[in-house]
Design a protein around this motif. Structure first.
Motif, short mmCIF file in Angstrom:
data_model
loop_
_atom_site.label_atom_id
_atom_site.label_comp_id
_atom_site.label_asym_id
_atom_site.label_seq_id
_atom_site.Cartn_x
_atom_site.Cartn_y
_atom_site.Cartn_z
N TYR A 18 -27.14 -88.61 -40.56
CA TYR A 18 -28.09 -88.51 -39.46
C TYR A 18 -28.09 -89.81 -38.68
N PHE A 19 -28.80 -89.83 -37.56
CA PHE A 19 -28.96 -91.04 -36.76
C PHE A 19 -30.18 -91.79 -37.27
N ASP A 20 -29.95 -92.99 -37.80
CA ASP A 20 -31.04 -93.79 -38.37
C ASP A 20 -31.67 -94.68 -37.31
N LEU A 21 -32.98 -94.54 -37.13
CA LEU A 21 -33.68 -95.32 -36.11
C LEU A 21 -33.74 -96.81 -36.44
N GLN A 22 -33.74 -97.15 -37.71
CA GLN A 22 -33.86 -98.56 -38.11
C GLN A 22 -32.60 -99.36 -37.82
N THR A 23 -31.44 -98.70 -37.88
CA THR A 23 -30.17 -99.39 -37.65
C THR A 23 -29.50 -98.97 -36.34
N ALA A 24 -30.03 -97.93 -35.69
CA ALA A 24 -29.45 -97.37 -34.46
C ALA A 24 -27.99 -97.00 -34.67
N ALA A 25 -27.71 -96.40 -35.82
CA ALA A 25 -26.35 -95.97 -36.15
C ALA A 25 -26.41 -94.78 -37.11
N SER A 26 -25.28 -94.14 -37.30
CA SER A 26 -25.21 -93.04 -38.27
C SER A 26 -25.37 -93.58 -39.68
N LYS A 27 -26.04 -92.80 -40.51
CA LYS A 27 -26.26 -93.20 -41.90
C LYS A 27 -26.17 -91.95 -42.77
N THR A 28 -25.68 -92.11 -43.98
CA THR A 28 -25.61 -91.01 -44.93
C THR A 28 -26.47 -91.36 -46.14
N SER A 29 -27.37 -90.44 -46.52
CA SER A 29 -28.25 -90.63 -47.68
C SER A 29 -28.40 -89.31 -48.41
N THR A 30 -29.01 -89.37 -49.59
CA THR A 30 -29.28 -88.18 -50.37
C THR A 30 -30.70 -87.70 -50.04
N PHE A 31 -30.82 -86.38 -49.80
CA PHE A 31 -32.09 -85.79 -49.39
C PHE A 31 -32.44 -84.60 -50.27
N THR A 71 -25.89 -56.66 -27.11
CA THR A 71 -24.63 -56.93 -27.83
C THR A 71 -24.61 -56.31 -29.23
N GLY A 72 -25.79 -56.00 -29.76
CA GLY A 72 -25.86 -55.47 -31.12
C GLY A 72 -25.75 -56.54 -32.19
N ILE A 73 -25.74 -57.81 -31.79
CA ILE A 73 -25.61 -58.91 -32.75
C ILE A 73 -26.96 -59.15 -33.42
N HIS A 74 -26.93 -59.38 -34.72
CA HIS A 74 -28.13 -59.64 -35.51
C HIS A 74 -28.34 -61.16 -35.58
N TRP A 75 -29.56 -61.59 -35.33
CA TRP A 75 -29.89 -63.01 -35.32
C TRP A 75 -31.09 -63.29 -36.22
N PHE A 76 -31.14 -64.52 -36.72
CA PHE A 76 -32.31 -65.02 -37.45
C PHE A 76 -32.86 -66.16 -36.60
N ARG A 77 -34.08 -65.99 -36.11
CA ARG A 77 -34.68 -66.92 -35.16
C ARG A 77 -35.88 -67.62 -35.79
N GLY A 78 -36.12 -68.88 -35.38
CA GLY A 78 -37.31 -69.61 -35.81
C GLY A 78 -37.13 -70.34 -37.13
N ILE A 79 -35.91 -70.68 -37.49
CA ILE A 79 -35.66 -71.39 -38.76
C ILE A 79 -35.89 -72.88 -38.56
N SER A 80 -36.67 -73.46 -39.46
CA SER A 80 -36.92 -74.90 -39.46
C SER A 80 -36.56 -75.47 -40.81
N LEU A 81 -36.07 -76.71 -40.80
CA LEU A 81 -35.73 -77.42 -42.03
C LEU A 81 -36.55 -78.69 -42.10
N THR A 82 -36.96 -79.06 -43.29
CA THR A 82 -37.56 -80.37 -43.53
C THR A 82 -36.80 -81.01 -44.67
N LEU A 83 -36.24 -82.18 -44.40
CA LEU A 83 -35.44 -82.90 -45.38
C LEU A 83 -36.11 -84.25 -45.64
N THR A 84 -36.30 -84.59 -46.91
CA THR A 84 -36.93 -85.86 -47.27
C THR A 84 -35.99 -86.65 -48.15
N GLU A 85 -35.80 -87.91 -47.79
CA GLU A 85 -34.90 -88.77 -48.54
C GLU A 85 -35.33 -88.89 -50.00
N LYS A 86 -34.36 -88.84 -50.88
CA LYS A 86 -34.63 -88.91 -52.33
C LYS A 86 -35.17 -90.27 -52.70
#
Length: 125
Positions: A81-94, A110-125
């Motif tokens: 993700y983009f880390d605000l503290q370093t203003a760069a990409s960072k990889t961590s465990t969540f 179109t007949g296409i089936h969709w799933f709408r309104g999905i939200s994710l919350t990720l918290t650093e380990k």
């Protein structure tokens, strides 16, 4: 240019709702010695400050949803993700909270089936 957002090997930056984007915040983990004194002063026993990412996704089709569920199913996931503290990409465990509810819709044109309104919350380990 979209900011990076990858869960495991699944790049979801193009799935992020353009109007809402994704929110990066911080959660303080306080220890048992945090207290308010009689004088009104607050003593904080700060153990750690963890990143919390909240994401609202665009409507996903069945294959995209399956890919997402597979990517977030382990107890701990690697997130880039983009880390605000370093203003760069960072990889961590969540830790990923369970998926929010989603609305199942069928596009009548179109007949296409969709799933709408999905939200994710990720918290650093």
């Amino acid at each position: 240019m979209a900011l990076p957002l990858t869960i495991g090997t699944l790049d979801i930056k193009d799935w992020v709702d353009e109007d809402l984007g994704y929110e990066i915040g911080y959660v303080d983990r306080e220890g048992p010695n945090t207290k308010v004194m009689l004088s009104g002063d607050r003593i904080v026993d700060l153990l750690a400050r963890k990143v919390r990412i909240s994401v609202t996704l665009i409507p996903l089709n069945h294959n995209q949803l399956q890919s997402l569920v597979a990517a977030i199913s382990p107890a701990y996931v690697s997130v880039t993700y983009f880390d605000l503290q370093t203003a760069a990409s960072k990889t961590s465990t969540f830790i990923v909270e369970p998926l929010s509810s989603a609305k199942y819709v069928i596009d009548s044109s179109t007949g296409i089936h969709w799933f709408r309104g999905i939200s994710l919350t990720l918290t650093e380990k």
